[in-house]
Enzyme design. Structure first.
Site, PDB file in Angstrom:
ATOM      1  N   CYS A 125       0.839  -1.200   0.000  1.00 40.56           N
ATOM      2  CA  CYS A 125       0.000   0.000   0.000  1.00 40.56           C
ATOM      3  C   CYS A 125       0.880   1.258   0.000  1.00 40.56           C
ATOM      4  O   CYS A 125       1.450   1.603  -1.020  1.00 40.56           O
ATOM      5  CB  CYS A 125      -0.983  -0.041   1.169  1.00 40.56           C
ATOM      6  SG  CYS A 125      -2.350   1.128   1.000  1.00 40.56           S
ATOM      7  N   GLU A 155      -0.716  -8.650   5.329  1.00 40.43           N
ATOM      8  CA  GLU A 155      -0.381  -8.802   6.748  1.00 40.43           C
ATOM      9  C   GLU A 155      -1.609  -8.719   7.648  1.00 40.43           C
ATOM     10  O   GLU A 155      -1.537  -9.079   8.833  1.00 40.43           O
ATOM     11  CB  GLU A 155       0.659  -7.759   7.164  1.00 40.43           C
ATOM     12  CG  GLU A 155       0.152  -6.350   7.336  1.00 40.43           C
ATOM     13  CD  GLU A 155      -0.051  -5.552   6.047  1.00 40.43           C
ATOM     14  OE1 GLU A 155      -0.378  -4.353   6.146  1.00 40.43           O
ATOM     15  OE2 GLU A 155       0.109  -6.125   4.941  1.00 40.43           O
ATOM     16  N   HIS A 165      -3.033  -5.296   1.647  1.00 40.57           N
ATOM     17  CA  HIS A 165      -2.388  -5.608   2.921  1.00 40.57           C
ATOM     18  C   HIS A 165      -2.513  -7.099   3.252  1.00 40.57           C
ATOM     19  O   HIS A 165      -3.446  -7.495   3.954  1.00 40.57           O
ATOM     20  CB  HIS A 165      -3.049  -4.813   4.053  1.00 40.57           C
ATOM     21  CG  HIS A 165      -2.883  -3.348   3.970  1.00 40.57           C
ATOM     22  ND1 HIS A 165      -1.862  -2.681   4.583  1.00 40.57           N
ATOM     23  CD2 HIS A 165      -3.628  -2.399   3.342  1.00 40.57           C
ATOM     24  CE1 HIS A 165      -1.975  -1.386   4.357  1.00 40.57           C
ATOM     25  NE2 HIS A 165      -3.037  -1.190   3.597  1.00 40.57           N
TER      26      HIS A 165
END
Length: 190
Positions: free
Chosen positions: A83, A176, A174
């Site tokens: 991002c 994560e 994202h």
């Protein structure tokens, strides 16, 4: 010597990347929060997390960490930006004159899917992985121009959201923020 993984930790969701690497089996002693040039010298690869690109860019420029990242990447250190990280890695940002690392020959458009209230999750196919990953898109950028030597890895709704050039990787989304660590594991092979 074992690989040490750095996560840029000046702002943004860096702790989630550290958790994802730990979930992927990376021991805590092999992970380092990178805030200074000295921290950067101790890692073999770097992840630049999501956050606010204008703010982080100013900090990278002010404290000399940006030029150090550029130098390390030029000497082959793998760098992955998610991002905001992809925005910072771009050579150009549409309609903005902001600090950039220029590690990926791409142009990005910030907030391409809308404001924070338009955030969403959906599956994204990634070249190099056998199954799609869940992409979490939060004020996510898209790639509007891909330069020579840049491989498109992912698209979503016909928009480029993942690219790679040599040992540099950029994703709009994202990974994560999910329990799927395959992208983190894949980045460790660069």
């Amino acid at each position: 010597m074992a690989t040490k993984i750095g996560v840029l930790a000046v702002q943004g969701d860096f702790s989630k990347h550290i958790e994802a690497y730990e979930s992927a089996g990376v021991p805590a002693h092999a992970l380092r929060e990178v805030r200074t040039v000295d921290d950067l010298t101790e890692v073999d690869r770097l992840t630049i997390p999501g956050g606010e690109s204008s703010t982080v860019g100013l900090l990278l420029e002010r404290y000399g960490l940006g030029p150090a990242i550029i130098e390390r990447a030029a000497s082959g250190m793998p760098v992955w930006g998610t991002c905001m990280g992809m925005i910072l890695m771009a050579s150009e940002v549409e309609d903005r004159d902001q600090y950039r690392l220029g590690l990926l020959d791409i142009t990005v458009r910030r907030n391409a899917f809308g404001a924070q209230v338009h955030s969403f999750e959906d599956e994204v196919a990634v070249a190099g992985l056998d199954q799609p990953v869940m992409g979490v898109f939060i004020r996510a950028p898209i790639v509007t121009r891909v330069g020579a030597g840049v491989e498109v890895l992912s698209t979503y709704d016909e928009k480029v959201v993942g690219v790679r050039s040599g040992s540099c990787l950029g994703t709009s989304f994202h990974p994560e923020l999910t329990s799927d660590t395959r992208l983190h594991q894949w980045f460790l092979t660069f």
